[in-house]
Write a protein that holds these residues in place. Structure first.
Motif, PDB file in Angstrom:
ATOM      1  N   THR A  68       0.880  -1.164   0.000  1.00  0.00           N
ATOM      2  CA  THR A  68       0.000   0.000   0.000  1.00  0.00           C
ATOM      3  C   THR A  68       0.918   1.213   0.000  1.00  0.00           C
ATOM      4  O   THR A  68       2.125   1.073   0.221  1.00  0.00           O
ATOM      5  N   ASN A  69       0.347   2.398  -0.210  1.00  0.00           N
ATOM      6  CA  ASN A  69       1.174   3.611  -0.178  1.00  0.00           C
ATOM      7  C   ASN A  69       1.912   3.725   1.147  1.00  0.00           C
ATOM      8  O   ASN A  69       3.094   4.066   1.204  1.00  0.00           O
ATOM      9  N   GLN A  70       1.193   3.415   2.221  1.00  0.00           N
ATOM     10  CA  GLN A  70       1.785   3.538   3.545  1.00  0.00           C
ATOM     11  C   GLN A  70       2.939   2.550   3.726  1.00  0.00           C
ATOM     12  O   GLN A  70       3.996   2.895   4.257  1.00  0.00           O
ATOM     13  N   LYS A  71       2.724   1.340   3.258  1.00  0.00           N
ATOM     14  CA  LYS A  71       3.773   0.323   3.381  1.00  0.00           C
ATOM     15  C   LYS A  71       5.013   0.722   2.593  1.00  0.00           C
ATOM     16  O   LYS A  71       6.150   0.531   3.040  1.00  0.00           O
ATOM     17  N   VAL A  72       4.779   1.290   1.404  1.00  0.00           N
ATOM     18  CA  VAL A  72       5.894   1.744   0.575  1.00  0.00           C
ATOM     19  C   VAL A  72       6.700   2.784   1.347  1.00  0.00           C
ATOM     20  O   VAL A  72       7.926   2.716   1.413  1.00  0.00           O
ATOM     21  N   ASP A  73       6.005   3.729   1.978  1.00  0.00           N
ATOM     22  CA  ASP A  73       6.691   4.761   2.763  1.00  0.00           C
ATOM     23  C   ASP A  73       7.527   4.140   3.874  1.00  0.00           C
ATOM     24  O   ASP A  73       8.672   4.531   4.096  1.00  0.00           O
ATOM     25  N   GLU A  74       6.941   3.182   4.561  1.00  0.00           N
ATOM     26  CA  GLU A  74       7.669   2.537   5.658  1.00  0.00           C
ATOM     27  C   GLU A  74       8.939   1.842   5.164  1.00  0.00           C
ATOM     28  O   GLU A  74       9.997   1.930   5.788  1.00  0.00           O
ATOM     29  N   ILE A  75       8.817   1.163   4.042  1.00  0.00           N
ATOM     30  CA  ILE A  75       9.975   0.443   3.492  1.00  0.00           C
ATOM     31  C   ILE A  75      11.073   1.428   3.095  1.00  0.00           C
ATOM     32  O   ILE A  75      12.255   1.238   3.409  1.00  0.00           O
ATOM     33  N   ILE A  76      10.661   2.503   2.406  1.00  0.00           N
ATOM     34  CA  ILE A  76      11.648   3.502   1.976  1.00  0.00           C
ATOM     35  C   ILE A  76      12.304   4.166   3.195  1.00  0.00           C
ATOM     36  O   ILE A  76      13.523   4.346   3.235  1.00  0.00           O
ATOM     37  N   ASP A  77      11.484   4.483   4.191  1.00  0.00           N
ATOM     38  CA  ASP A  77      12.036   5.089   5.421  1.00  0.00           C
ATOM     39  C   ASP A  77      13.101   4.174   6.014  1.00  0.00           C
ATOM     40  O   ASP A  77      14.195   4.613   6.361  1.00  0.00           O
ATOM     41  N   GLU A  78      12.759   2.918   6.130  1.00  0.00           N
ATOM     42  CA  GLU A  78      13.654   1.936   6.741  1.00  0.00           C
ATOM     43  C   GLU A  78      14.970   1.849   5.957  1.00  0.00           C
ATOM     44  O   GLU A  78      16.057   1.865   6.532  1.00  0.00           O
ATOM     45  N   LEU A  79      14.849   1.762   4.635  1.00  0.00           N
ATOM     46  CA  LEU A  79      16.052   1.596   3.814  1.00  0.00           C
ATOM     47  C   LEU A  79      16.860   2.885   3.699  1.00  0.00           C
ATOM     48  O   LEU A  79      18.031   2.854   3.329  1.00  0.00           O
ATOM     49  N   SER A  80      16.234   4.006   3.996  1.00  0.00           N
ATOM     50  CA  SER A  80      16.949   5.284   3.888  1.00  0.00           C
ATOM     51  C   SER A  80      17.826   5.544   5.098  1.00  0.00           C
ATOM     52  O   SER A  80      18.672   6.429   5.083  1.00  0.00           O
ATOM     53  N   LYS A  81      17.588   4.808   6.172  1.00  0.00           N
ATOM     54  CA  LYS A  81      18.313   5.053   7.428  1.00  0.00           C
ATOM     55  C   LYS A  81      19.819   4.893   7.272  1.00  0.00           C
ATOM     56  O   LYS A  81      20.266   4.022   6.533  1.00  0.00           O
TER      57      LYS A  81
END
Ligand code: FMN
Ligand code: FES
Lengths: 450, 165
Positions: free
Chosen positions: B152-165
């Protein structure tokens, strides 16, 4: 239909079923012990013939008969290659099976290799599923340590090495001769047949290629007998089938069904798909993977003659391409009234253009044409002649290529126009609506226009 | 040439692995090792350069052209440098039916790049691929070996946030 029998997935919900000891605790490797210790290879082949099990990769060719065709020239190795390329849109059952219960496939591979006299066998898995390849390799190491693989298996004198081979991203490598080329380290260009793989396959040696799910039926058949298997299912569609369901249903996922289950029950019963998502109605179904003809709701639920349509090879193809479809690989894609058939057809056409290996000009050029024309229609730039042009191009691809990818590309287009022609015409007549976000041809839009 | 080989050479562990892989096939059929070895190369370098292809040809004792024609046929091999995380999303019918088009549009917007591009910081590349055999669990994408499903859009955001760390 009462509580459905589970041949493949009965123990899939068990915690740790991917491990050898848990798998064994639930009856795993008993079929193998029986076959290797008490049966001859010929007897194994006979049981599989008796079972009537048909290839689950899409074509539905009887597995025992295929095994019977394997050439056995003196001093030449024979190979068994398992097809785990699974790239047909809508199909994700082999992925599920291998990931959940790798030992089921491995046990099946050992039994089948024993039957065919193969001492090196391959499981070719699409490269994207590297995590599944790792699961399989771990399970193979376990099986080897337990004496189910390697030299002199269970003291029977039978030797077998099992190799998992990754693909590299190419739908065409699911076609068996392209798969063999790929396994030899080449581009996945399908071979001309004859010679068939049964005579000249991998490394020009006699080879059997079977789907993951096909191979996975053999442990049960060994344990319970081909006769018992043949009594499950309906008519010449014996046994169970894994159906991978996607689209607008309440419960998408992989289901093991007894062949002969009414389509209506499969879609609407809570035991299976649970119906179409809330507030929507079924419009069309692609029943066996993207290649098979799409059917409108009324023809997927009932045949043209008004008989309930069943999930079986025969019933789904009842009526031929005029009003029927195919069971194919079991990739069941359900679409509700919000789906634009033209857009979906364009999407599939793009897939086949992308995946054509390019060897045969009707397929290489034809898939490109279909994609372009469908793009034009979907984006409000089509004209009346485009629809017939598509039918014409599809006809010219069909039957004119080395492998059936050409047919697979032509059928979705031809069937979409056959059953949903007015929707294509609507795109031509109302280009402004065709490109309007959210506007889809259905009863309401039709009413507005009239 | 020697310098290049030095930069594309496999690590000792991977060289061992290559030997083991070649041993899986009958004598003289070492070309069968090509796809698995190309995967190893991509795992090490992130992509497959023509120097890498030459090196692989040498290892397998086959002609460089035999490697080129294979590496260019199979879509999984990146023939140009890519970002740290390559997001390969499925654009095929069933995933789109299950809401893919919207989710993927969100992904592109979130990263500010189009399909085939890499973010300026070199962290993400987006690629569009065909059906990943996860249709009923779609929309989906994969990053290396990992599948991300039911997006979902929200899940995509979470994944990107996580990988951006
Ligand atoms: C374009 C194309 C793609 C195919 N993809 C697959 C596949 O992914 N998996 C599969 O088992 N069979 C696939 N097949 C069918 C195989 O050619 C072959 O018939 C099958 O693997 C035989 O196994 P079975 O008899 O057990 O079904 C494909 C065929 C074509 C023409
Ligand atoms: S359509 Fe996306 S995984 Fe199959």
């Amino acid at each position: 239909m009462a509580e459905s029998i589970k041949i493949l997935t009965e123990h899939f919900h068990q915690e740790g079923i991917e491990k050898l000891d848990v798998y064994k605790k639930h009856g795993g490797y008993a079929g193998l012990e029986k076959a290797l210790k008490t049966m001859s290879p010929e007897q194994v082949v006979e049981e599989v013939k008796t079972s009537g099990v048909r290839g689950r990769g899409g074509a539905g060719f009887p597995m025992g008969m295929k095994w019977g065709f394997l050439a056995k020239p003196e001093g030449v190795p024979r190979y068994l290659v398992c097809n785990g390329d699974e790239s047909e849109p809508g199909t994700f059952k082999d992925h599920y099976l291998m990931m959940k219960c790798p030992h089921l496939l491995i046990e099946g591979m050992i039994i089948s290799s024993f039957a065919l006299g193969a001492n090196t066998s391959f499981i070719y898995v699409r490269g994207e599923l590297m995590y599944v390849i790792n699961i399989l390799e771990k399970a193979i190491a376990e099986a080897k340590a337990a004496g189910y693989l390697g030299k002199n298996i269970l003291g029977t004198g039978f030797d077998l090495e099992l190799v998992v081979q990754p693909g590299g991203g190419a739908y065409i490598c699911g076609e068996e001769t392209a798969l063999l080329e790929s396994l030899e380290g080449k581009r996945g260009n399908p071979r001309n047949k004859p010679p068939f793989p049964a005579v000249k396959g991998l490394y020009q040696c006699p080879t059997v290629v079977n789907n993951v799910e096909s191979i996975a039926t053999t442990p049960w058949i060994m344990l319970n007998g081909g006769e018992a298997y043949s009594k499950i299912g309906i008519g010449r569609s014996t046994g169970t089938k894994l159906i991978s369901a996607s689209g607008h249903v309440k419960n998408p996922g992989v289901y093991e069904i007894e062949l002969g289950l009414p389509v209506e029950e499969f879609i609407y019963s809570d035991q299976y798909l649970g119906g179409i998502r809330e507030g929507h109605d079924l419009k069309a179904v692609v029943a066996g993977g993207s290649s098979v003809p799409i059917l409108p709701k009324h023809l997927i639920l009932k045949t043209a003659a008004g008989e309930p349509r069943l999930m079986s090879y025969e019933s789904l193809s009842e009526g031929g391409f005029a009003s029927g479809t195919m069971l194919g690989s079991g990739g069941f894609i359900a679409m509700d009234e919000t789906t634009c058939i033209v857009r979906n057809t364009w999407n599939f056409a793009r897939f086949y253009r992308h995946e054509s290996c390019g060897q045969c000009s009707p397929c290489r050029e034809g898939t490109g044409w279909m994609e372009k024309v469908l793009y034009r229609l979907e984006h409000g730039k089509g004209n009346e002649r485009d629809i017939d042009l598509l039918v014409d191009v599809a006809k010219k691809i069909e039957g004119n290529t080395i492998c059936p990818l050409g047919d697979a590309a032509a059928w979705p287009v031809a069937s979409a126009i056959r059953h949903f022609r007015e929707e294509f015409e609507w795109h031509v007549r109302h280009p402004e609506l065709a490109i309007a976000p959210g506007a889809v041809f259905n009863k309401e839009t039709e009413a507005v226009l009239n | 040439m020697h310098n290049m080989t030095a930069t594309v050479a496999f690590t000792p562990e991977r060289l061992e692995k290559v030997k083991e892989i070649i041993g899986r096939y009958p004598e003289g059929k070492q070309k069968s090792a090509l796809l698995p070895v190309l995967h190893l190369a991509q795992e090490q370098h992130g992509w497959v350069s023509s120097e890498t292809m030459d090196y692989v040809a040498e290892l397998l004792n086959i002609q460089p052209v035999e490697v080129y024609e294979v590496a260019t046929f199979y879509t999984m091999f990146h023939l140009e440098p890519v970002g740290k995380h390559v997001i390969e999303y499925c654009r095929t019918g069933p995933c789109c039916t299950m809401g893919g088009e919207e989710v993927y549009a969100h992904l592109r917007e979130r990263l500010g790049i189009e399909t085939g591009e890499t973010t300026a910081d070199g962290k993400f590349t987006i690629k569009e691929v065909e059906c990943l055999a996860a249709c009923g669990w779609g929309p989906c994408f994969q990053i290396r070996e990992k599948y991300y499903m039911h997006l979902t859009n929200q899940k995509v955001d979470e994944i990107i946030d996580e990988l951006s760390k």
